[in-house]
Design a protein around this motif. Structure first.
Motif: not given
Length: 145
Positions: A15-17, A52-60
């Protein structure tokens, strides 16, 4: 006690953003898009990276923009995700349109250059066709703001 099947475990989607980062030229007022150059791959792409593990995609996505470009950004519409294989594993990158509001680029190990280019120049410079398609998606999203 069961253990995860190692083949299944290896094929979990990465998962990436990232963002299709834009601004108005400080000189002409024309729309400019920000591309990053990654020396490891010698490519031009949008600022993006693994979550990062558990990170919100928009925040990432906003974190990656800050890390790779030095800019803070205001997110807008979510754009279509990219799906592809990276190092033999499926990868999903979620993208948002985002306006750069402040910041200064400092080269680092991951990104050694950024370019602010016109829409047509950015489309030509992007290495991957899947990234080029996001130019049109950004333009459609900006028409509705």
């Amino acid at each position: 006690m069961s253990t995860p099947d190692s083949a299944t475990h290896r094929t979990l989607t990465v998962q990436a953003a990232g963002c299709v980062l834009w601004r108005r030229s400080p000189v002409t007022g024309e729309l400019e898009l920000c591309l990053v150059h990654r020396p490891k791959y010698d490519d031009w792409s949008w600022p993006k990276g693994k979550l990062k593990r558990g990170e919100d995609p928009l925040a990432g996505a906003l974190r990656e923009v800050a890390e790779e470009t030095g800019h803070t950004a205001v997110p807008a519409a979510e754009l279509p995700s990219a799906h592809y294989l990276a190092n033999g594993r499926p990868k999903r990158v979620r993208y948002w349109a985002a306006e750069a509001v402040s910041g200064t680029f400092t080269p680092n190990d991951e990104v050694d250059r950024v370019l602010w280019l016109s829409v047509d120049e950015a489309r030509r410079r992007l290495t991957e066709a899947r990234d080029q398609a996001l130019v049109d998606e950004l333009m459609r999203s900006l028409e509705h703001t």
